[in-house]
Design a protein around this motif. Sequence first.
Motif: not given
Length: 604
Positions: A514, A516-522, A524, A551-552
């Motif tokens: 979860e 990881r999904d958040y960091t991919r959106r915010t 990147r 992605d960061s």
Amino acid sequence: MNAFESCLLLVAIPAGLVALGYWLAVQLVKLSPTERLAVAMLAGLGVALWTVSVVNLVLPLAGVWGAVCLLPAALTLARGTVRRRLWADLAEVVFTRRGAVVGLAAVGLLALLLWPMLSRPDLVYYDGSGNHDAFFWIVGAELLKRQGYLQAPLADAVSPLYHGAAAITGWRPGFGRMGAEGLLALVSNLAGASPLKIYVVATAALLLPWAAAVFLTVRTFVTRRVTLVAAVTIVALQPMFVFFHANANLPNLLGVLAGALLLIATVRALGAGASRRVWLLLGALGVHALLCSYPEMVPVAGLPCGLLWLRARFVARGEPGWVWRSPQLPAAALAGLALNPVTAVRAWHGFFSSFGATTHPELWPNIFRPLAPGSWLPAMATLSVSFARQIGAAGGLLCAVLFAVAIGYAVWRARDRAGVLALLTGVGAMVAYTLKTNFGYGWQKTAQFSAVVLATLLPVGAVARLLEVRGRGRWLAGAMAAGIVGVFGAATVRSCREAHRWSERKYLTRDWFEARDYTRRTLRNAPVLVEAGPRQQPFFYTMWATYFLTDSRVYFPEGDPQAGGYLQAAVRSHPAGRVPSSWPGRTGWGPTGRARGHGRASRW
């Protein structure tokens, strides 16, 4: 994975290996149904490693290309006569009282082994020991799902995840192999889940191939009669397998299984009969599988094979069932190299690279060092140092005497005594090398490289032979067999409990995905500082943070010796700065610390 998905994977992996290899095993008509299925499972492993190594030369192990690796299964499933013979063999082995007892024993060990996953539904992954090496195999599998293994991985100081994957890529890789990573990538692709999510369960599913290797070795060298008690010890009293699973030694485990296939195929191919060509082909698959999974094991498996081959010429010539076939076995070995010449070239470099690492013995741990000398044999026979430490010096010495007598009796009563002695030359070679180089880590590797041979003699072979004793020595032999069963049962339970304790210190849960999904959106392409929180194991958690922040742009605190784990040499440090403010509503992601941000910089 939930319990239902885990059960499906535990069944699907052995079933898939049988489907991949049964088209070869069905030609061995003189074998019993149990032996045919065991051969099919090991043959399927060899076929899977070969197809993975060929396909992944240029294509990623994802989508339809991953499924291509299963095409050999059509030789089993698409032919009516082969398919009907397979169902008949399965019915005769599985749907019997003996099969039910052995199956329940295997289920019991798997339940004990995977108890952390079964009892904690939010758990995704855990380490069962202080070792962190599963990170390499999982990240390597992620890489092979994206590219071929001859391509160099893309990694830099702020995207360091694939830095370690260089050890399995290119023409001169440090490890010299990609079998474990490729097989894990294949299963991940077919299961539709990331290698991280399936790793713990998928490696546990190799219990049945392990049991197949031990069973075939016992039948080939020690005794043709495997009693129900001996069969239960094969699938349930296996602390060595628990060690492989908990210590994340997947490549070594695959190498042991490949070596067992090679040894069994060698001695069976020396026998006269129409099935000789099948055994030669299985030997070729064993050679390739060994090079693809763990090339350092070639001398340990190759020396016994060479001695068995020479025995047919100088010792057993003229005896019933033995035929000297000078060109055929070497030709099978060369065919194994030719199955994928790239594998052979890479294994050559990896073999010498691994021996170069032994010139620095201070970098490798000797897990037996804290033990009393009398406890070394029990520790090596079970690979359960915690058990050996628990029974103390006196208990270790008593077990050592029991084990030595039992092994000696199993060798003396073996149906192929000279063959067993040939198998033990691989163990002797490793011991000699360890003593000569003063390489303390070599004691552990001696036990691991020879694991199937050791498990064949103790507990399985010794118990099987001791229970055959009749007459006045029957009660003593029965007491010895009961002692061996008790010791190996206790060692198995102790090893599992030790793994359970580590699973409470080093684990990953669903909320990491979860995050990881958040960091991919915010976040990147944003800079993220990864630092350890107040909990233990910063080496583990900061290293795994890179898996979820692909992605960061990842940074680690300057001067922290644990930051980044195995990626320490590849990461970029971030100088200490002002304390950032917490992100509103999004703190406390997993054991590594808190997710925070200040302006354009962020902290994990």
